[in-house]
Design a protein around this motif. Structure first.
Motif, PDB file in Angstrom:
ATOM      1  N   ASP A 100       0.873  -1.177   0.000  1.00  0.00           N
ATOM      2  CA  ASP A 100       0.000   0.000   0.000  1.00  0.00           C
ATOM      3  C   ASP A 100       0.906   1.221   0.000  1.00  0.00           C
ATOM      4  O   ASP A 100       1.571   1.535   0.990  1.00  0.00           O
ATOM      5  CB  ASP A 100      -0.892  -0.016   1.241  1.00  0.00           C
ATOM      6  N   SER A 102       0.307   4.316   0.075  1.00  0.00           N
ATOM      7  CA  SER A 102      -0.061   5.442   0.938  1.00  0.00           C
ATOM      8  C   SER A 102       0.443   5.261   2.364  1.00  0.00           C
ATOM      9  O   SER A 102       0.667   6.236   3.081  1.00  0.00           O
ATOM     10  CB  SER A 102      -1.578   5.625   0.949  1.00  0.00           C
ATOM     11  N   THR A 103       0.626   4.000   2.779  1.00  0.00           N
ATOM     12  CA  THR A 103       1.075   3.738   4.153  1.00  0.00           C
ATOM     13  C   THR A 103       2.411   3.015   4.215  1.00  0.00           C
ATOM     14  O   THR A 103       2.954   2.840   5.315  1.00  0.00           O
ATOM     15  CB  THR A 103       0.030   2.887   4.892  1.00  0.00           C
ATOM     16  N   THR A 105       2.870  -0.087   3.855  1.00  0.00           N
ATOM     17  CA  THR A 105       2.667  -1.349   4.557  1.00  0.00           C
ATOM     18  C   THR A 105       2.088  -2.375   3.583  1.00  0.00           C
ATOM     19  O   THR A 105       1.446  -2.015   2.589  1.00  0.00           O
ATOM     20  CB  THR A 105       1.708  -1.195   5.751  1.00  0.00           C
ATOM     21  N   THR A 107      -0.360  -5.182   2.147  1.00  0.00           N
ATOM     22  CA  THR A 107      -1.779  -5.519   2.168  1.00  0.00           C
ATOM     23  C   THR A 107      -1.949  -6.966   1.738  1.00  0.00           C
ATOM     24  O   THR A 107      -1.563  -7.340   0.628  1.00  0.00           O
ATOM     25  CB  THR A 107      -2.577  -4.609   1.216  1.00  0.00           C
TER      26      THR A 107
END
Length: 539
Positions: A100, A102-103, A105, A107
């Motif tokens: 991901d 945007s983070t 991290t 998924t």
């Protein structure tokens, strides 16, 4: 009593067809996915199987060269295509996990924060990331009183075969038993709650000793893997009474034939309690058997462990089909796999093959450092490599004053210089490609295979294609798959029903499975399919 399918069908049902179906609709369709069930395994040991696996191959229409057309051959993508009839590029399930951006991290492919797993509040799972519909949904909406269920050893296999809507979607969770998530139900049915209670109690009070079906010790040799000695062979202790039911226990249980037997027993209970095949419609059961994958990852696929796992699965599946044939005369069964796998390189090397293991994170860091030297900047410019997939660290790329395109170009050029690499291709290059024009999966180039895995916004920024002799080590398992080569792509595909018993050599695709069943059942898919209906000859 063992009943052949032909003898179990009345003559009238063989002669009469409904207005839409190529054959009369059955009472029950069972689609079986054996995780990591490669065509190579069937070719090597299939003659040893007198039970369920052998029966489906001998009595059904067996396509010996079915291909997963996509390049990133993992469990999530593989199951997403089976009952959707669409490539991962259209199901949205590009890999088992993706970054991901945007983070920063990872998924998981069936992670859904809005859908807690019943009985395991720390876990979340659902079809949120899956795009489109499945055979079970078409059946439920078009054939009155039809139902769709899934029961498997892994959450992603159940969810991605069942799709967003089903009458019951169940998988095994350690310490819980067979469960589901809030997407599919607010609570488990009473029969499953009682079944789980008995199952968990039985597991805590039982010993599991895996000995070869032959009754004799079967040595598998000794190897050194990651600088540690490793001894293969049977028998081996899986669990003893009084031993802790900790993470290693669940890992040992899953990597043994006992795990598939648990799933088959639970499937039999589901069929009985929900009266599958007893109604006026057509019921669908997606059955996912995961132990072969766990055995392959833990012990490789050429040793006594895999041979015995398949022997025992053949026997267990034979008993399951015998009971089911007695209970449901109008029964169709489809057998396939979600991907294949090669053996571990240390054993292949002893057999004279050129084979090596590389550690993915270390290899990715070395490539990253080479690119940083090219631009004379500090890194890292990429996140940790996952298999052959690399994601840009976009914040660091911007901080270094670089453009994404020039970093990807430099990284691809560096990678292609290395002996272990066949190709390196960026997401932008894949996105600009059309889908393969040929329907022959054996003829598709490596890039065409990767194109069928590419999902904008989810897929990696750069894909490294290693030689078939190179295994990209994830650090957690002995064997790894996920590559665009045939050893990971080719699986068996067998249709067992009112069709001619024959072996078909022509290459076909796993996306053809759903299209074929839809045609045979007289169903109209809810969206355009990538697969085409195969011509099955009637008995």
């Amino acid at each position: 009593m063992r009943v052949s399918l032909l003898s179990s069908l009345p003559l009238a049902s063989l002669l009469l067809a409904g207005p839409l179906c190529a054959a009369p609709r059955p009472s029950l369709v069972v689609v079986i996915s054996v995780d990591q069930f490669s065509a190579e395994l069937m070719a090597r040991w299939g003659r040893e199987w007198p039970g369920g696996l052998g029966r489906l191959a001998k009595e059904g229409t067996l396509f010996v060269s079915a291909y997963h057309d996509h390049g990133l051959t993992e469990t999530g993508p593989g199951h997403s295509v089976l009952l959707s009839g669409r490539h991962p590029a259209h199901t949205g399930i590009c890999e088992n996990r993706w970054l991901d951006r945007s983070t920063a991290t990872w998924t998981y492919c069936v992670n859904d924060p809005a859908s807690p797993v019943l009985g395991a509040s720390h876990r979340f799972a659902g079809p949120r990331n899956f795009q489109g519909s499945t055979l079970g949904q078409w059946l439920r909406s078009q054939v009155p009183q039809s139902r769709s269920y899934a029961i498997t050893g892994k959450d992603r296999s159940a969810i991605l075969m069942a799709g967003p809507q089903a009458d019951g979607v169940y998988w095994f969770e350690p310490e819980v038993g067979f469960t589901t998530s809030r997407t599919y139900a607010a609570q488990l049915p009473a029969w499953l709650q009682a079944y789980d209670q008995r199952l968990v109690q039985s597991l805590s009070a039982s010993s599991f000793f895996w000995e070869a079906l032959s009754g004799q010790p079967e040595p598998g040799g000794s190897f050194v893997v990651r600088d540690k000695p490793l001894t293969m062979g049977l028998p081996r202790l899986v669990h003893g009474v009084g031993m802790a039911q900790d993470r290693p226990f669940w890992d040992r249980l899953r990597a043994s034939p006992f795990y598939d037997q648990m799933v088959l027993d639970a499937a039999q209970e589901l069929i009985a309690q929900e009266k599958l095949g007893k109604g006026n419609g057509t019921d669908l059961l997606a059955l996912g058997l995961s132990a072969t994958d766990y055995v392959g990852h833990a012990f490789g696929n050429q040793g006594p462990e895999m041979r015995d796992q398949l022997r025992r699965l053949d026997r267990a599946l034979g008993r399951f089909l015998d009971r089911l044939s007695d209970q449901v005369p109008r029964l169709w069964v489809v057998l396939t796999g979600d991907h294949g796998c090669g053996d571990f390189p240390e054993r292949l090397a002893t057999q004279g093959h050129t084979a090596k293991r590389i550690e993915a994170p270390r290899w990715g860091r070395a490539l990253d450092e080479a690119v940083c030297r090219t631009f004379k900047v500090k890194g890292p410019l990429f996140h940790t490599m996952d298999g052959g997939s690399l994601y840009l660290n976009e914040a660091n790329v911007r901080a270094a004053g670089l453009a994404k395109a020039e970093v990807l170009k430099a990284a691809a050029e560096e990678a292609r210089k290395l002996d272990d690499v066949l190709d390196a291709v960026s997401a932008d290059e894949l996105g600009a490609m059309a889908f393969p024009a040929s329907a022959d999966p054996a003829a598709h180039s490596l890039r065409e295979r990767l194109r069928l895995s590419y999902v904008p916004g989810r897929s990696a920024d750069l894909f490294i294609v290693f030689k078939p002799s190179v295994m990209v080590d994830d650090g957690a398992t002995l064997c790894c798959h996920g590559h665009p080569h045939d050893m990971d792509r080719r699986v068996p595909l067998a249709f067992w029903g009112p069709w001619k018993a024959e072996m078909r050599p022509e290459p076909v695709r796993t996306v053809d499975l759903a299209a074929t069943l839809a045609q045979e059942l007289g169903l109209r898919p809810a969206e355009a399919l990538d697969g085409k209906a195969l011509a099955l000859k009637p008995r």
